[in-house]
Scaffold this motif. Structure first.
Motif, PDB file in Angstrom:
ATOM      1  N   ALA A 140     -32.625 -56.088  97.165  1.00 37.36           N
ATOM      2  CA  ALA A 140     -32.156 -54.869  97.173  1.00 37.36           C
ATOM      3  C   ALA A 140     -32.465 -53.895  98.389  1.00 37.36           C
ATOM      4  N   GLU A 141     -33.586 -54.020  99.107  1.00 38.52           N
ATOM      5  CA  GLU A 141     -33.643 -53.427 100.402  1.00 38.52           C
ATOM      6  C   GLU A 141     -32.806 -53.662 101.482  1.00 38.52           C
ATOM      7  N   LEU A 142     -32.236 -54.791 101.544  1.00 37.90           N
ATOM      8  CA  LEU A 142     -31.236 -55.425 102.504  1.00 37.90           C
ATOM      9  C   LEU A 142     -29.809 -54.675 102.303  1.00 37.90           C
ATOM     10  N   GLY A 143     -29.297 -54.618 100.968  1.00 38.76           N
ATOM     11  CA  GLY A 143     -28.323 -54.223 100.714  1.00 38.76           C
ATOM     12  C   GLY A 143     -27.625 -54.323  99.484  1.00 38.76           C
ATOM     13  N   SER A 144     -26.862 -53.377  99.119  1.00 37.80           N
ATOM     14  CA  SER A 144     -26.367 -53.633  97.345  1.00 37.80           C
ATOM     15  C   SER A 144     -25.860 -54.972  96.998  1.00 37.80           C
ATOM     16  N   ASP A 145     -25.249 -55.796  97.903  1.00 37.86           N
ATOM     17  CA  ASP A 145     -24.725 -57.016  97.376  1.00 37.86           C
ATOM     18  C   ASP A 145     -25.753 -58.038  97.238  1.00 37.86           C
ATOM     19  N   VAL A 146     -26.951 -58.000  98.007  1.00 42.87           N
ATOM     20  CA  VAL A 146     -27.800 -59.113  98.322  1.00 42.87           C
ATOM     21  C   VAL A 146     -28.425 -59.662  97.062  1.00 42.87           C
ATOM     22  N   PRO A 147     -28.957 -58.724  96.121  1.00 42.41           N
ATOM     23  CA  PRO A 147     -29.534 -59.395  95.047  1.00 42.41           C
ATOM     24  C   PRO A 147     -28.423 -60.261  94.203  1.00 42.41           C
ATOM     25  N   PHE A 148     -27.078 -59.764  94.210  1.00 46.08           N
ATOM     26  CA  PHE A 148     -26.400 -60.765  93.502  1.00 46.08           C
ATOM     27  C   PHE A 148     -25.953 -61.907  94.142  1.00 46.08           C
ATOM     28  N   ALA A 149     -26.106 -62.021  95.617  1.00 40.55           N
ATOM     29  CA  ALA A 149     -25.672 -63.240  96.080  1.00 40.55           C
ATOM     30  C   ALA A 149     -27.247 -63.961  95.970  1.00 40.55           C
ATOM     31  N   LEU A 150     -28.189 -63.681  95.549  1.00 44.34           N
ATOM     32  CA  LEU A 150     -29.423 -64.663  95.075  1.00 44.34           C
ATOM     33  C   LEU A 150     -28.972 -65.159  93.734  1.00 44.34           C
ATOM     34  N   LEU A 151     -28.498 -64.275  92.843  1.00 50.61           N
ATOM     35  CA  LEU A 151     -28.168 -64.343  91.329  1.00 50.61           C
ATOM     36  C   LEU A 151     -27.117 -65.422  91.170  1.00 50.61           C
ATOM     37  N   GLY A 152     -25.869 -65.014  91.796  1.00 49.77           N
ATOM     38  CA  GLY A 152     -24.579 -65.920  91.557  1.00 49.77           C
ATOM     39  C   GLY A 152     -24.165 -65.803  90.242  1.00 49.77           C
ATOM     40  N   GLY A 153     -23.364 -66.565  89.874  1.00 55.74           N
ATOM     41  CA  GLY A 153     -22.745 -66.623  88.528  1.00 55.74           C
ATOM     42  C   GLY A 153     -21.785 -65.621  88.309  1.00 55.74           C
ATOM     43  N   ALA A 155     -22.002 -61.423  87.031  1.00 57.65           N
ATOM     44  CA  ALA A 155     -23.039 -60.449  86.999  1.00 57.65           C
ATOM     45  C   ALA A 155     -22.625 -58.977  86.601  1.00 57.65           C
ATOM     46  N   LEU A 156     -23.310 -58.062  85.903  1.00 53.27           N
ATOM     47  CA  LEU A 156     -23.175 -56.711  85.959  1.00 53.27           C
ATOM     48  C   LEU A 156     -24.081 -56.156  86.921  1.00 53.27           C
ATOM     49  N   GLY A 157     -23.248 -55.128  87.643  1.00 52.33           N
ATOM     50  CA  GLY A 157     -24.372 -54.544  88.639  1.00 52.33           C
ATOM     51  C   GLY A 157     -24.032 -52.970  88.331  1.00 52.33           C
ATOM     52  N   VAL A 158     -25.201 -52.275  88.332  1.00 49.65           N
ATOM     53  CA  VAL A 158     -25.261 -50.822  88.313  1.00 49.65           C
ATOM     54  C   VAL A 158     -26.048 -50.244  89.340  1.00 49.65           C
ATOM     55  N   GLY A 159     -26.240 -48.783  89.324  1.00 48.62           N
ATOM     56  CA  GLY A 159     -26.898 -48.275  90.554  1.00 48.62           C
ATOM     57  C   GLY A 159     -25.930 -47.960  91.616  1.00 48.62           C
ATOM     58  N   ARG A 160     -26.205 -48.677  92.724  1.00 41.52           N
ATOM     59  CA  ARG A 160     -25.592 -48.843  93.899  1.00 41.52           C
ATOM     60  C   ARG A 160     -24.976 -50.180  93.977  1.00 41.52           C
ATOM     61  N   GLY A 161     -25.101 -50.822  92.805  1.00 43.56           N
ATOM     62  CA  GLY A 161     -24.681 -52.510  92.938  1.00 43.56           C
ATOM     63  C   GLY A 161     -25.847 -53.327  93.041  1.00 43.56           C
ATOM     64  N   GLU A 162     -27.032 -52.726  93.054  1.00 41.72           N
ATOM     65  CA  GLU A 162     -28.098 -53.964  93.653  1.00 41.72           C
ATOM     66  C   GLU A 162     -28.967 -54.107  92.120  1.00 41.72           C
ATOM     67  N   LEU A 163     -28.614 -53.494  91.114  1.00 42.18           N
ATOM     68  CA  LEU A 163     -29.378 -53.770  89.995  1.00 42.18           C
ATOM     69  C   LEU A 163     -28.538 -54.683  89.107  1.00 42.18           C
ATOM     70  N   VAL A 164     -28.934 -55.757  89.155  1.00 39.18           N
ATOM     71  CA  VAL A 164     -27.809 -56.918  88.444  1.00 39.18           C
ATOM     72  C   VAL A 164     -28.530 -57.543  87.139  1.00 39.18           C
ATOM     73  N   GLU A 165     -27.531 -58.044  86.342  1.00 39.21           N
ATOM     74  CA  GLU A 165     -27.992 -58.877  85.339  1.00 39.21           C
ATOM     75  C   GLU A 165     -26.848 -59.977  84.920  1.00 39.21           C
ATOM     76  N   PRO A 166     -27.015 -61.093  84.516  1.00 37.53           N
ATOM     77  CA  PRO A 166     -26.029 -62.008  84.303  1.00 37.53           C
ATOM     78  C   PRO A 166     -25.300 -61.537  83.199  1.00 37.53           C
ATOM     79  N   VAL A 167     -24.087 -61.927  83.111  1.00 39.54           N
ATOM     80  CA  VAL A 167     -23.248 -61.702  81.752  1.00 39.54           C
ATOM     81  C   VAL A 167     -22.420 -62.863  81.437  1.00 39.54           C
ATOM     82  N   ALA A 168     -22.068 -62.874  79.843  1.00 39.74           N
ATOM     83  CA  ALA A 168     -21.505 -64.093  79.320  1.00 39.74           C
ATOM     84  C   ALA A 168     -20.149 -64.301  79.954  1.00 39.74           C
ATOM     85  N   ASP A 169     -19.839 -65.469  80.469  1.00 41.44           N
ATOM     86  CA  ASP A 169     -18.692 -65.829  81.271  1.00 41.44           C
ATOM     87  C   ASP A 169     -18.166 -67.192  80.806  1.00 41.44           C
ATOM     88  N   VAL A 170     -17.143 -67.372  79.973  1.00 38.00           N
ATOM     89  CA  VAL A 170     -16.902 -68.869  79.338  1.00 38.00           C
ATOM     90  C   VAL A 170     -15.637 -69.627  80.142  1.00 38.00           C
TER      91      VAL A 170
END
Length: 307
Positions: A140-153, A155-170
């Motif tokens: 998150a210190e490196l950039g808004s999209d970097v946490p998602f790049a770790l997580l993949g799949g 995901a929902l991002g909030v804040g400036r996009g750096e707060l991420v959590e997986p979402v259901a996707d079938v």
């Protein structure tokens, strides 16, 4: 460092914003976002080799401009190495070889993918045992999209996009990606958003309809709910992007959309065969680079090293 340690290769994927809701800028200058990320099968590999110094080298595919990628401290993979070392109170070394297939300044988070891959690769190379939570905080210190790049799949991002959590996707979703040879500055697109929408709400539009569509597994349902608040300013800056979207939809895409801040354009298709057919049709119209990718795919992960 053990100079005989085996190199570590980590793969990280490009992202598409299925939903990108943008609010008016906050006091800190950042725009509040509600976004739904999806990682797609267009990837960069970062290989960390034992070395006495910290260096970055880059090789690219035909559609990526190597000259546009810094190999000094401005490179996000290099910055990731410095930040990870600081977290562990040491100077990390290693030779980082980046193999890029994700276009530069294309709205696909290629630099963020490299940063995420570098964090994981150097953590493994040096056997640091950094926790997942710590890696996400560093990302998150490196950039808004970097946490998602770790997580993949997906995901929902909030804040400036750096707060991420997986979402259901079938679903398994198929995309045609048309990058541009000329990048588009993300800060400029946001500034143009502010000029075009001076009365934007401080609360970005929610992604509820899109999240529901992901649960259907139906491409037509997802196509109806794709949303990008940065598309209009990106097209205003680069009108040819709007023309490309119209062309792709005329050729049969379920929906075309600017990816993130652009200038890459993505088209949702019904199936792998439909995506390949659309890619062929777009190439016949003169598009020189047209890529096919599926989603969602994994975030940054270790793969067999190139030795």
């Amino acid at each position: 460092m053990n100079r005989f340690a085996a190199p570590v290769t980590v793969r990280a994927a490009a992202k598409i914003n299925l939903h990108l809701g943008v609010g008016a800028p906050r006091e800190d200058g950042f725009h509040p976002l509600t976004t739904v990320y999806q990682a797609v099968g267009l990837c960069d590999d970062v290989t960390a080799h034992p070395d006495a110094d910290l260096t970055v080298s880059v090789t690219t595919t035909d559609w990526v401009d190597a000259a546009a990628i810094p190999v000094d401290g401005a490179n996000l993979a290099h910055r990731a190495a410095v930040l990870l070392g600081r977290h562990h109170d040491r100077d990390l070394t290693g030779r980082l070889e980046v193999e890029k297939a994700i276009p530069v300044a294309g709205g696909l988070a290629g630099g963020s993918a490299d940063a995420a891959a570098a964090l994981v690769a150097l953590d493994r190379l040096h056997d640091l045992g950094t926790s997942d939570d710590a890696l996400l905080a560093l990302a998150a210190e490196l950039g808004s999209d970097v946490p998602f790049a770790l997580l993949g799949g997906t995901a929902l991002g909030v804040g400036r996009g750096e707060l991420v959590e997986p979402v259901a996707d079938v679903g398994t979703w198929w995309w045609v990606i048309v990058p541009s040879r000329v990048g588009l500055s993300t800060p400029e697109v946001y500034r143009h958003f502010d000029r075009m929408f001076p009365n934007a709400s401080p609360e970005p539009p929610d992604a509820d309809q899109l999240l529901s569509a992901l649960l259907t597994g139906q491409p037509v349902s997802l196509a109806r709910t794709l949303h990008n608040d940065l598309q209009e300013p990106a097209i205003d800056l680069r009108p040819e992007l709007g023309d490309l979207i119209d062309l792709g939809e005329a050729e049969g895409a379920l929906r075309g959309m600017v990816s993130g801040s652009g200038p890459s354009v993505v088209f949702l298709c019904e199936s792998a065969d439909h995506a390949r057919d659309l890619a062929g049709a777009l190439m016949r119209t003169g598009q020189d680079v047209v890529l096919v990718a599926n989603g969602a795919v994994a975030g940054a992960h270790v793969v067999p090293s190139h030795v």
